[in-house]
Design a protein around this motif. Structure first.
Motif, short mmCIF file in Angstrom:
data_model
loop_
_atom_site.label_atom_id
_atom_site.label_comp_id
_atom_site.label_asym_id
_atom_site.label_seq_id
_atom_site.Cartn_x
_atom_site.Cartn_y
_atom_site.Cartn_z
N SER A 37 0.85 -1.19 0.00
CA SER A 37 0.00 0.00 0.00
C SER A 37 0.88 1.24 0.00
CB SER A 37 -0.91 0.04 1.23
OG SER A 37 -1.65 1.26 1.27
N GLY A 38 0.60 2.16 -0.92
CA GLY A 38 1.32 3.42 -0.93
C GLY A 38 0.78 4.36 0.11
N LEU A 39 1.63 5.27 0.58
CA LEU A 39 1.19 6.33 1.49
C LEU A 39 1.01 7.60 0.66
CD1 LEU A 39 3.45 5.90 4.67
CD2 LEU A 39 1.42 4.62 3.95
N CYS A 40 -0.21 8.10 0.64
CA CYS A 40 -0.54 9.29 -0.15
C CYS A 40 -0.76 10.48 0.78
CB CYS A 40 -1.81 9.01 -0.96
SG CYS A 40 -2.42 10.42 -1.91
N ILE A 334 9.35 5.04 -5.83
CA ILE A 334 9.43 4.42 -4.50
C ILE A 334 10.79 4.74 -3.87
CG2 ILE A 334 9.29 2.27 -3.19
CD1 ILE A 334 7.73 1.11 -5.61
N THR A 335 10.77 5.55 -2.83
CA THR A 335 12.03 5.92 -2.16
C THR A 335 12.20 5.19 -0.83
OG1 THR A 335 10.88 7.84 -1.19
CG2 THR A 335 12.15 8.20 -3.21
N HIS A 336 11.10 4.71 -0.24
CA HIS A 336 11.19 4.03 1.06
C HIS A 336 10.17 2.90 1.12
CE1 HIS A 336 12.84 8.06 1.79
NE2 HIS A 336 13.57 7.51 2.73
N ARG A 337 10.52 1.84 1.83
CA ARG A 337 9.62 0.73 2.12
C ARG A 337 9.59 0.52 3.62
NH1 ARG A 337 12.07 -0.32 -2.73
NH2 ARG A 337 10.80 -1.28 -4.39
N VAL A 338 8.39 0.33 4.18
CA VAL A 338 8.24 0.10 5.62
C VAL A 338 7.24 -1.02 5.85
CG1 VAL A 338 8.77 2.51 6.24
CG2 VAL A 338 6.39 1.82 5.87
N SER A 339 7.27 -1.59 7.04
CA SER A 339 6.27 -2.58 7.43
C SER A 339 5.04 -1.84 7.93
CB SER A 339 6.82 -3.49 8.52
OG SER A 339 7.02 -2.74 9.72
N LEU A 340 3.94 -2.56 8.09
CA LEU A 340 2.73 -1.94 8.63
C LEU A 340 2.99 -1.39 10.03
CD1 LEU A 340 -0.29 -1.33 8.16
CD2 LEU A 340 -0.80 -3.53 9.24
N ASP A 341 3.79 -2.10 10.82
CA ASP A 341 4.10 -1.65 12.17
C ASP A 341 4.83 -0.31 12.18
OD1 ASP A 341 2.93 -3.80 13.51
OD2 ASP A 341 4.74 -5.02 13.33
N THR A 358 6.44 6.42 -0.09
CA THR A 358 6.76 5.32 0.80
C THR A 358 5.71 4.24 0.62
OG1 THR A 358 7.83 6.74 2.44
CG2 THR A 358 7.01 4.62 3.22
N VAL A 359 6.14 2.98 0.57
CA VAL A 359 5.22 1.88 0.38
C VAL A 359 5.25 0.95 1.59
CG1 VAL A 359 4.65 -0.13 -1.05
CG2 VAL A 359 5.46 1.97 -2.13
#
Length: 362
Positions: A37-40, A334-341, A358-359
């Motif tokens: 999921s992307g962060l918008c 996409i510059t960053h990837r993070v977990s849901l946490d 960030t995704v």
């Protein structure tokens, strides 16, 4: 079933990561296990109370996943299918769909009123839109899904239904940018970058990227900008610098910031006889935009848009084709990837200007 979700509890508060309950899919619905999921910025606006969403709710509207279970009557997708979750719909029967003039289906007017499939702490839990992609599992109408090839990574697929689609559609459907024209793009976030590359795809000759952050120049040029202007740079006013580069007004301008002052400036810089300014960014609810009456004495136009006026049945596959043939860049967004946490870290990166997109990877 129980699943994990990021919940916006109250205006201004950070998201809470907790278990929620998701009901089974009903007729015409599909249960999807989210993969990305992307962060918008619209999600951030909802958190901050600048975009109207009744909280508590599950936010998120850029997503991709895998079909887990289908409700009665669903035949377009099946368990195991990789899918994109579209925000827009196209029933093909309502007046907006039949008009061919908009990507907004009448069915979408009910999105905010439809009962949520989520329960949290024993109470109904709302959602910002039909995707609710900040939940590890979500329920969505089968008509909102686009089946995709497994070779497309979930992170890339997740960015198509909002960031890429909005920028692409704003250029091709709303402004109708033509070959050889001149374009101004205010704001070098994900939407602005997609407007840049869509303008390049349309054949625009001059594409001026405008931002207050001079470090954005490199990425702006990579996505198609022929020129870059720092609007906060001291000296000659921005309007004079733009007209000096173009030899006059621009044919098209896009506000990808969502600020009334930027809308006014963008509108003033398009050709008074035929110029089109598209308000792509979402201004805070309650804000007003005031412009001189003379702005519309001759022929310039100001347009709004929702998801670039795109029809997901046609435009989602077309965007995928453009991506696969190298005409549209998505991986580079996409510059960053993070977990849901760690989703709140993603919003911190957004607020600091460090990230383009960030995704969240599930």
């Amino acid at each position: 079933m129980l699943t994990k979700a990021a919940i916006a509890p109250r205006t201004g508060q950070r998201l809470i990561i907790e278990e929620i309950e998701v009901r089974a899919p009903q007729a015409g619905e599909v249960l999807v296990a989210m993969k990305a999921s992307g962060l918008c910025h619209t999600d951030l606006s909802a958190i901050e109370g600048k975009f109207p969403v009744k909280l508590p709710a599950v936010l998120g509207h850029e997503g991709s996943g895998i079909v887990v279970e289908c409700g009665a009557g669903v035949s377009a997708v099946a368990p195991g299918d990789h899918v994109i979750l579209n925000n827009t719909a196209h029933c093909g029967e309502c007046r907006p769909c039949r008009s061919g003039r908009t990507g907004y289906c009448a069915a979408m007017a009910m999105d905010g009123r439809a009962p949520s499939p989520f329960t949290w702490r024993g109470e109904p839990l709302g959602r910002m839109g039909p995707a609710a992609s900040f939940s590890a599992h979500t329920i969505i109408d089968a008509g909102r899904l686009t089946r995709i090839n497994e070779t497309i990574t979930p992170e890339v697929a997740a960015l198509i239904p909002c960031g890429v689609m909005t920028g692409y559609g704003a250029v091709h459907h709303v402004a109708k940018v033509e070959k050889g024209s001149s374009v101004l793009v205010f704001g070098m976030g994900s939407i602005g970058l997609n407007v840049l590359q869509a303008s390049r795809l349309a054949g625009a000759a001059s594409i001026i990227a405008i931002d207050t952050n001079p470090t954005k120049e490199g990425v702006a040029r990579a996505f198609g900008a022929t020129h870059f202007l720092n609007s906060k740079e001291p000296g000659e006013p921005l309007d004079k610098r733009v007209k000096s580069l173009l030899g006059g007004f621009a044919d098209h301008a896009f506000d990808c910031v969502g600020h009334p002052a930027v809308v006014r400036q963008a509108l003033s810089l398009v050709n008074p006889y035929w110029g089109v300014m598209v308000a792509v960014g979402i201004a805070p609810v309650g804000e007003e935009i005031a412009v001189p009456a003379s702005t519309f004495y001759v022929g310039r136009t100001m347009r709004g848009t929702f998801m670039g006026d795109c029809n997901p049945l046609v435009d989602t596959p077309l965007i995928i084709e453009h991506y696969q043939t190298g005409k549209l860049a998505i991986d580079q967004l996409i510059t960053h990837r993070v977990s849901l946490d760690d989703i709140n870290t993603g919003f911190d990166l957004m607020k600091s200007g460090e990230s383009v997109r960030t995704v969240v990877v599930f």
